[in-house]
Write a protein that holds these residues in place. Structure first.
Motif, mmCIF file in Angstrom:
data_model
loop_
_atom_site.group_PDB
_atom_site.id
_atom_site.type_symbol
_atom_site.label_atom_id
_atom_site.label_comp_id
_atom_site.label_asym_id
_atom_site.label_seq_id
_atom_site.Cartn_x
_atom_site.Cartn_y
_atom_site.Cartn_z
ATOM 1 N N ALA A 223 76.326 43.804 29.119
ATOM 2 C CA ALA A 223 75.658 43.549 30.464
ATOM 3 C C ALA A 223 76.160 43.096 31.518
ATOM 4 N N THR A 224 75.555 43.103 32.617
ATOM 5 C CA THR A 224 76.118 42.949 34.021
ATOM 6 C C THR A 224 76.561 41.643 34.132
ATOM 7 N N TYR A 225 75.683 40.653 33.518
ATOM 8 C CA TYR A 225 76.105 39.284 33.765
ATOM 9 C C TYR A 225 77.375 38.753 32.991
ATOM 10 N N SER A 226 78.076 39.576 32.208
ATOM 11 C CA SER A 226 79.218 39.090 31.404
ATOM 12 C C SER A 226 80.310 40.313 31.372
ATOM 13 N N ASN A 227 79.895 41.478 32.394
ATOM 14 C CA ASN A 227 80.823 42.568 32.597
ATOM 15 C C ASN A 227 81.389 42.489 33.888
ATOM 16 N N PRO A 228 82.895 42.177 34.125
ATOM 17 C CA PRO A 228 83.307 42.111 35.588
ATOM 18 C C PRO A 228 83.302 43.283 36.282
ATOM 19 N N ALA A 229 83.229 44.460 35.945
ATOM 20 C CA ALA A 229 83.293 45.598 36.349
ATOM 21 C C ALA A 229 81.593 45.785 37.217
ATOM 22 N N LYS A 230 80.702 45.564 36.380
ATOM 23 C CA LYS A 230 79.440 45.868 36.670
ATOM 24 C C LYS A 230 79.090 44.689 37.950
ATOM 25 N N THR A 231 79.684 43.488 37.564
ATOM 26 C CA THR A 231 79.410 42.480 38.586
ATOM 27 C C THR A 231 79.748 42.685 39.768
ATOM 28 N N LEU A 232 81.131 43.392 39.728
ATOM 29 C CA LEU A 232 82.136 43.692 41.200
ATOM 30 C C LEU A 232 81.011 44.667 41.847
ATOM 31 N N ALA A 233 80.700 45.737 41.068
ATOM 32 C CA ALA A 233 79.846 46.882 41.714
ATOM 33 C C ALA A 233 78.622 46.356 42.466
ATOM 34 N N ALA A 234 78.108 45.547 41.611
ATOM 35 C CA ALA A 234 76.669 45.100 42.411
ATOM 36 C C ALA A 234 76.927 44.010 43.483
ATOM 37 N N GLU A 235 78.098 43.307 43.559
ATOM 38 C CA GLU A 235 78.303 42.561 44.424
ATOM 39 C C GLU A 235 78.946 43.386 45.848
ATOM 40 N N LEU A 236 79.417 44.440 45.529
ATOM 41 C CA LEU A 236 79.861 45.554 46.687
ATOM 42 C C LEU A 236 78.628 46.473 47.238
#
Length: 377
Positions: A223-236
């Motif tokens: 899941a995004t909340y514990s996935n550093p790559a998905k989190t970064l993608a959402a932040e960008l």
């Protein structure tokens, strides 16, 4: 706009990933292990060079070869100059690209050729030119490709490029994100034998393990909340990434990230090393790209307005030694202009393991941003 719902839908991600980019990112560790086997089979692990080369020249097409040259230059440091030979030509096509040796290249220099294609006639011509100059030539290329014949005809050494475990997808689009490690691993083994870099087999095995563990943390099922790559993608999303790197092991991953954001996701990004990134990008943060740059009424209705691009800082660090760091100044600059900042820092390990983790996380992030953005178009 980014389709954030797609990020937490593994089945939808698989359907959107027509080029198998996520699989390529996940298989990087496997390519390192296969590259090690191919290096041993080619005799690289048994080489006993007479001494270090005066200079290392690197030629090859595409993002993977560019990053190979960047990484080897960073790892070699002051031990030996590493020069990438930039191709020329009328188009970015295998038949149109040409490479030339610098005038000073000769018998005490080493030419490395790294290509996921192997059908570039210009690289064959380069190998022949190097042979006539007396340069030692080593190539990593797909087996049975024309380049292999050209290099062996010029009395050079070839190592088969490690193929993906599953070869049903097309490697031509980006040559597979794991192509970087397939090309890089044999060259690390070679330069370790020359003493230019420190990359023994046990360290490269740890690199493969780090790539595997990072792929597990960044995989589509996490899941995004514990996935550093998905989190970064959402932040960008809807931002201009300003990628700031600190430490020699962070520079090449940062530049690769910027290149992949453009190549895969169609997103512009700027990469620079700290502390010089601060004056280089400071004016950008003080202008219209700053998050707090809107001088109009904050409460007006923006529903029908086109989205405005804002800067977002991305700080990649390899934990530089000595206690000196420009990271506090970077945070102060970004936050002082109302600009959010994302930070990535690898876990403890060797320099190569740090590089591997930074590349793996940012590779996954670029893929997620590309897939989630394309689903909205």
């Amino acid at each position: 706009m980014l389709d954030e719902s797609l990020l937490d839908d593994p089945e939808a991600l698989a359907l959107a990933d027509r080029r198998s980019l996520l699989r390529g990112a996940a298989e990087a560790g496997a390519r390192v292990r296969t590259g090690l086997r191919h290096s041993a089979d080619a005799g690289l692990t048994e080489l006993e060079p007479d001494g270090r080369p005066r200079g290392v020249l690197i030629a090859g097409p595409g993002t993977a070869a560019t990053c190979v040259a960047d990484l080897l230059g960073a790892l070699a440091g002051a031990g030996c100059p590493v020069t990438r030979l930039h191709p020329t030509g009328v188009a970015a096509a295998a038949g149109a690209l040409r490479w030339s040796l610098p005038g000073w290249a000769g018998s005490v220099d080493l030419l490395l050729i790294a290509t996921p294609d192997g059908f570039e006639p210009g690289l064959g011509v380069l190998a022949d030119q190097a042979y006539r100059r007396g340069c030692t030539v080593v190539a990593v290329a797909p087996p049975r490709s024309p380049l292999v014949e050209s290099v062996e005809g010029a009395h050079g050494l070839t190592v088969p490029m490690a193929s993906p475990p599953h070869d049903e997808y097309d490697e031509g689009a980006t040559a597979g994100l794991d192509a970087l490690w397939a090309l890089l691993t044999p060259l690390l083994v070679l330069l370790d034998r020359t003493g230019l870099v420190t990359a023994p087999t046990d360290t490269l095995q740890k690199v493969a393990d780090r790539l595997d563990s990072t792929a597990e943390r960044c995989g589509p099922a996490i899941a995004t909340y514990s996935n550093p790559a998905k989190t970064l993608a959402a932040e960008l999303d809807e931002s201009l990434p300003l990628i700031w790197t600190e430490g020699p092991a962070a520079g090449p991953p940062g530049r690769r990230f910027a290149a992949l954001l453009a190549e895969l996701a169609g997103r512009a990004a700027l990469a620079a090393e700290l502390p010089e990134a601060l004056p280089a990008h400071g004016t950008l943060l003080a202008g219209n790209l700053a998050a707090g740059a809107d001088p109009d009424d904050f409460f007006r209705d923006r529903v029908e307005e086109e989205q405005v691009l804002r800067a977002r800082a991305v700080l990649l660090r390899d934990r530089p030694t000595g206690g000196l760091s420009a990271a506090p100044a970077a945070r102060e600059l970004a936050l002082g202009h109302g600009t959010a900042i994302s930070e990535l820092e690898p876990e403890e390990g060797s320099e190569l393991e740090s590089i591997a983790e930074l590349i793996a996380v940012t590779d996954f992030a670029a893929v997620y941003l590309a897939l989630a953005s394309s689903s909205r178009s």
